[in-house]
Design an enzyme around this catalytic site. Structure first.
Site, PDB file in Angstrom:
ATOM      1  N   GLY A   1      -7.586   3.800  10.579  1.00 49.81           N
ATOM      2  CA  GLY A   1      -8.243   2.538  10.357  1.00 49.81           C
ATOM      3  C   GLY A   1      -8.249   2.264   8.870  1.00 49.81           C
ATOM      4  N   THR A   2      -7.430   2.920   7.966  1.00 52.85           N
ATOM      5  CA  THR A   2      -7.768   2.576   6.601  1.00 52.85           C
ATOM      6  C   THR A   2      -7.002   1.327   6.304  1.00 52.85           C
ATOM      7  OG1 THR A   2      -5.622   4.119   6.294  1.00 52.85           O
ATOM      8  CG2 THR A   2      -7.584   5.330   5.835  1.00 52.85           C
ATOM      9  N   GLY A   3      -6.122   0.857   6.911  1.00 55.06           N
ATOM     10  CA  GLY A   3      -5.269  -0.417   6.573  1.00 55.06           C
ATOM     11  C   GLY A   3      -6.261  -1.609   6.880  1.00 55.06           C
ATOM     12  N   CYS A   4      -6.862  -1.369   8.036  1.00 51.11           N
ATOM     13  CA  CYS A   4      -7.890  -2.430   8.538  1.00 51.11           C
ATOM     14  C   CYS A   4      -9.018  -2.621   7.505  1.00 51.11           C
ATOM     15  CB  CYS A   4      -8.331  -2.149   9.934  1.00 51.11           C
ATOM     16  SG  CYS A   4      -6.996  -1.861  11.268  1.00 51.11           S
TER      17      CYS A   4
ATOM     18  N   LYS B   1       0.799  -1.189   0.015  1.00 47.07           N
ATOM     19  CA  LYS B   1      -0.122  -0.073  -0.015  1.00 47.07           C
ATOM     20  C   LYS B   1       0.866   1.094  -0.018  1.00 47.07           C
ATOM     21  CE  LYS B   1      -1.481  -1.515   3.900  1.00 47.07           C
ATOM     22  NZ  LYS B   1      -2.332  -1.717   5.193  1.00 47.07           N
TER      23      LYS B   1
ATOM     24  N   THR C   1      -7.823   9.311   8.655  1.00 45.42           N
ATOM     25  CA  THR C   1      -7.374   8.301   8.042  1.00 45.42           C
ATOM     26  C   THR C   1      -6.982   7.073   9.085  1.00 45.42           C
ATOM     27  OG1 THR C   1      -5.134   8.788   8.472  1.00 45.42           O
ATOM     28  CG2 THR C   1      -6.138   9.471   6.429  1.00 45.42           C
TER      29      THR C   1
HETATM   30  N1  LIG Z   1      -5.582  10.212   2.116  1.00 41.81           N
HETATM   31  C1  LIG Z   1      -5.730   9.229   1.510  1.00 41.81           C
HETATM   32  N2  LIG Z   1      -6.541   9.226   0.102  1.00 41.81           N
HETATM   33  C2  LIG Z   1      -6.940   8.196  -0.387  1.00 41.81           C
HETATM   34  N3  LIG Z   1      -6.240   6.779  -0.117  1.00 41.81           N
HETATM   35  C3  LIG Z   1      -5.762   6.765   0.882  1.00 41.81           C
HETATM   36  C4  LIG Z   1      -5.180   7.716   1.803  1.00 41.81           C
HETATM   37  N4  LIG Z   1      -4.502   7.136   3.025  1.00 41.81           N
HETATM   38  C5  LIG Z   1      -4.209   6.113   2.589  1.00 41.81           C
HETATM   39  N5  LIG Z   1      -5.021   5.640   1.685  1.00 41.81           N
HETATM   40  C6  LIG Z   1      -5.135   4.311   1.040  1.00 41.81           C
HETATM   41  O1  LIG Z   1      -5.711   3.450   2.350  1.00 41.81           O
HETATM   42  C7  LIG Z   1      -5.099   2.330   2.338  1.00 41.81           C
HETATM   43  C8  LIG Z   1      -4.131   1.943   3.489  1.00 41.81           C
HETATM   44  O2  LIG Z   1      -3.022   2.358   3.280  1.00 41.81           O
HETATM   45  P1  LIG Z   1      -1.968   2.855   4.064  1.00 41.81           P
HETATM   46  O3  LIG Z   1      -0.546   2.827   3.533  1.00 41.81           O
HETATM   47  O4  LIG Z   1      -2.223   4.238   4.907  1.00 41.81           O
HETATM   48  O5  LIG Z   1      -2.009   1.729   5.156  1.00 41.81           O
HETATM   49  P2  LIG Z   1      -1.814   1.635   6.789  1.00 41.81           P
HETATM   50  O6  LIG Z   1      -0.711   2.427   7.345  1.00 41.81           O
HETATM   51  O7  LIG Z   1      -1.620   0.128   7.000  1.00 41.81           O
HETATM   52  O8  LIG Z   1      -3.021   2.155   7.545  1.00 41.81           O
HETATM   53  P3  LIG Z   1      -3.311   2.434   8.791  1.00 41.81           P
HETATM   54  O9  LIG Z   1      -3.055   3.703   9.116  1.00 41.81           O
HETATM   55  O10 LIG Z   1      -4.634   2.047   8.987  1.00 41.81           O
HETATM   56  O11 LIG Z   1      -2.537   1.525   9.801  1.00 41.81           O
HETATM   57  C9  LIG Z   1      -4.531   1.872   0.952  1.00 41.81           C
HETATM   58  O12 LIG Z   1      -5.257   1.610  -0.152  1.00 41.81           O
HETATM   59  C10 LIG Z   1      -4.012   3.500   0.634  1.00 41.81           C
HETATM   60  O13 LIG Z   1      -3.645   3.722  -0.688  1.00 41.81           O
HETATM   61  C1  LIG Z   2      -6.366  -2.652  17.199  1.00 42.78           C
HETATM   62  C2  LIG Z   2      -5.802  -1.991  15.957  1.00 42.78           C
HETATM   63  N1  LIG Z   2      -5.461  -2.837  15.078  1.00 42.78           N
HETATM   64  C3  LIG Z   2      -4.939  -2.391  14.044  1.00 42.78           C
HETATM   65  C4  LIG Z   2      -4.583  -0.962  13.960  1.00 42.78           C
HETATM   66  C5  LIG Z   2      -3.798  -0.410  12.803  1.00 42.78           C
HETATM   67  O1  LIG Z   2      -4.401   0.938  12.222  1.00 42.78           O
HETATM   68  C6  LIG Z   2      -5.064  -0.111  15.153  1.00 42.78           C
HETATM   69  N2  LIG Z   2      -4.661   1.334  15.202  1.00 42.78           N
HETATM   70  N3  LIG Z   2      -5.593  -0.801  16.107  1.00 42.78           N
END
Ligand SMILES: Nc1ncnc2c1ncn2[C@@H]1O[C@H](COP(=O)(O)OP(=O)(O)OP(=O)(O)O)[C@@H](O)[C@H]1O
Ligand SMILES: Cc1ncc(CO)c(N)n1
Length: 267
Positions: free
Chosen positions: A210-213, A176, A208
């Site tokens: 929880g985007t990854g979850c 990502k 943003t």
């Molecule tokens: N501002 C944004 N606009 C559009 N898409 C985004 C944005 N920020 C993150 N994404 C998308 O969100 C998803 C998660 O990406 P990211 O690289 O932030 O993951 P992460 O760090 O694991 O997430 P988290 O912050 O929840 O741990 C990907 O599909 C990324 O392209």
């Molecule tokens: C419980 C939990 N899982 C995953 C993430 C990653 O964003 C978080 N902030 N909290």
């Protein structure tokens, strides 16, 4: 047995509701599946950060997984935060014989920058869970740690990291690019058919959390609904982008707020 598609999340709890199992259950529900959840760890967390972690005993995590798999017809599993190396081992043993697609989100650090797992758990994720994954979905720093390389700086670097993760044993890897910046938010998938990138316009918002979850549970939900991986990823990315756009219009908490999982209901 189950006559609705079931997505099982194995993940940590975020009491502020934007990440972890709370995000996963909302996502499964919004996308038309039945969401089940095995809790691996409790966090003390809000939109500002994480201030405490209490992990669940490994045997108790494994018992929860077996109890759900024995009874429900699980269509796909999403794995998120696993608090300790022993929990990683317990999850890998409990899932070893399960004939079900696995989406592995190798959670290491929260959006707030707080560390969520110790480094010996990262080694266990690499050796015991990556080889079980249908797709692994790291962000840029997580991919670098898993493959032992410098963090990707551009889209070509995302592709290199995704290829390298297949060498580590994942059937497919989606690296990502949320952390790369730029007008587009690009994620790159490497699977048996080669490489494909998934793009969305970057949403300008602090919300943003929880985007990854949300992305990984949306992919798992698509797989539970019977979609092929590339379609499940494309649908998940479109769902997440809508949730980011709608979440940008709302405010929940005082830090990095959540995305709006129910954006389609609110339209
Ligand atoms: N501002 C944004 N606009 C559009 N898409 C985004 C944005 N920020 C993150 N994404 C998308 O969100 C998803 C998660 O990406 P990211 O690289 O932030 O993951 P992460 O760090 O694991 O997430 P988290 O912050 O929840 O741990 C990907 O599909 C990324 O392209
Ligand atoms: C419980 C939990 N899982 C995953 C993430 C990653 O964003 C978080 N902030 N909290």
């Amino acid at each position: 047995m189950s006559d609705v598609p079931v997505m099982l999340s194995i993940a940590g709890s975020d009491p502020s509701g934007g990440a972890g199992i709370q995000a996963d259950l909302k996502t499964a529900t919004a996308l038309g599946a039945y969401g089940a959840a095995v809790v691996t760890a409790l966090t003390v967390q809000n939109t500002r950060g994480v201030t405490g972690i209490q992990s669940v005993p490994p045997d108790f995590v494994a018992d929860q997984i077996r109890s759900v798999l024995d009874d429900l017809d699980v269509g796909a599993v999403k794995i998120g935060m696993l608090g300790t190396a022993d929990v990683v081992v317990a999850v890998s043993v409990a899932l070893a014989d399960a004939d079900v697609p696995i989406v592995l989100d190798p959670v290491m650090v929260a959006t707030s920058g707080d560390r969520l797992v110790p480094s010996d758990a990262v080694d266990a994720i690499r050796t015991m869970l990556v080889p079980l994954a249908t797709v692994v979905t790291p962000n840029v720093p997580e991919a670098a740690v898993l493959v032992g390389a410098d963090p990707a700086k551009d889209v070509d670097g995302l592709a290199e990291a995704a290829y390298a993760l297949r060498e580590v044993g994942a059937a497919a890897a989606l690296v990502k690019g949320g952390h790369l910046g730029g007008d587009l938010s690009v994620d790159v998938l490497a699977d048996a058919d080669g490489v494909r990138s998934f793009e969305a316009a970057r949403v300008s918002t602090p919300n943003t959390h929880g985007t990854g979850c949300t992305l990984s549970s949306a992919i798992a939900t698509g797989l539970a609904l019977g979609l092929p991986l590339r379609e499940a990823v494309a649908d998940a990315k479109a769902y997440l982008t809508g949730a980011l756009l709608s979440g940008a219009e709302h405010s929940v908490g005082h830090g990095n707020g959540p995305v709006d999982h129910l954006w389609r209901m609110h339209q």
